[in-house]
Design an enzyme around this catalytic site. Structure first.
Site, short mmCIF file in Angstrom:
data_model
loop_
_atom_site.label_atom_id
_atom_site.label_comp_id
_atom_site.label_asym_id
_atom_site.label_seq_id
_atom_site.Cartn_x
_atom_site.Cartn_y
_atom_site.Cartn_z
N HIS A 92 5.45 -3.15 -0.54
CA HIS A 92 6.58 -3.91 -0.03
C HIS A 92 7.49 -3.03 0.82
O HIS A 92 7.39 -1.81 0.78
CB HIS A 92 7.40 -4.47 -1.20
CG HIS A 92 7.98 -3.39 -2.06
ND1 HIS A 92 7.23 -2.73 -3.02
CD2 HIS A 92 9.22 -2.83 -2.08
CE1 HIS A 92 7.98 -1.81 -3.59
NE2 HIS A 92 9.19 -1.84 -3.03
N HIS A 120 10.08 1.14 5.11
CA HIS A 120 8.78 1.78 4.87
C HIS A 120 8.05 1.07 3.74
O HIS A 120 8.64 0.28 3.00
CB HIS A 120 8.97 3.25 4.52
CG HIS A 120 9.66 3.45 3.21
ND1 HIS A 120 11.04 3.36 3.07
CD2 HIS A 120 9.19 3.73 1.97
CE1 HIS A 120 11.36 3.56 1.80
NE2 HIS A 120 10.25 3.79 1.10
#
Length: 171
Positions: free
Chosen positions: A34, A115
């Site tokens: 995620h 990220h």
């Protein structure tokens, strides 16, 4: 309860990230790959309706956007985390900023670096070797993001989706 707000990329991107996470990320079994929009924060049950209302409003005012993943990077020397770098487009930055307004706690632990973590809690020597190997692999993925998720942490440390909020869905 401990909550967070995340974007789950497509199954394709999750599968690519998990190729590395299953070897290099001890949190592999706790949450799917995620992008964290709002890191974990404590919430009691009476605050939940206000947060959900605010998330509905935030999501409705941000149109779906393209998520671009373009390379492997790390947070060295601060910590030994390896990640897939996500281009910080305006919509992502706006989402992150809005997650620190209204009913949300205002504190920010770190600067926002979108990220997808693929390795963490690595020993120094192992970290250098793995980062060197992964840096040679070409990563280039683009996809449309049309929702954000409110997630909460279970007693065993795993994270579950509490609610999904569609982007650009005017109420």
């Amino acid at each position: 309860m401990k909550c967070g707000v995340v974007i789950f990329p497509s199954k394709f991107v999750q599968d690519k990230a998990n190729e590395f996470r299953k070897r290099f990320d001890p949190a592999y079994t706790l949450i799917s790959p995620h992008v964290t929009i709002r890191s974990g924060f404590e919430l009691n049950d009476d605050q939940l309706p206000t947060i959900i209302s605010q998330l509905n409003e935030i999501a409705s005012n941000i149109e779906p956007f393209e998520l671009e993943i373009n390379k492997v990077s790390s947070f060295a020397p601060v910590n030994n985390v390896i990640y897939l770098k996500v281009t910080p487009v305006d919509a992502l930055k706006e989402l992150h900023e809005k997650m620190h307004t209204g009913a949300f706690p205002k504190t920010k632990e770190y600067a926002f670096v979108p990220h997808i973590t693929i390795g963490q809690q690595l020993q120094d020597a192992e970290f250098g070797d793995i980062l060197g190997q992964l840096s040679m692999i070409q990563f280039s993925y683009n996809e449309m993001i049309d929702s954000i998720k409110l997630v909460y942490q279970l007693e065993n440390g795993a994270w579950e989706v509490y609610e999904t909020f569609k982007l650009g869905a005017k109420q």
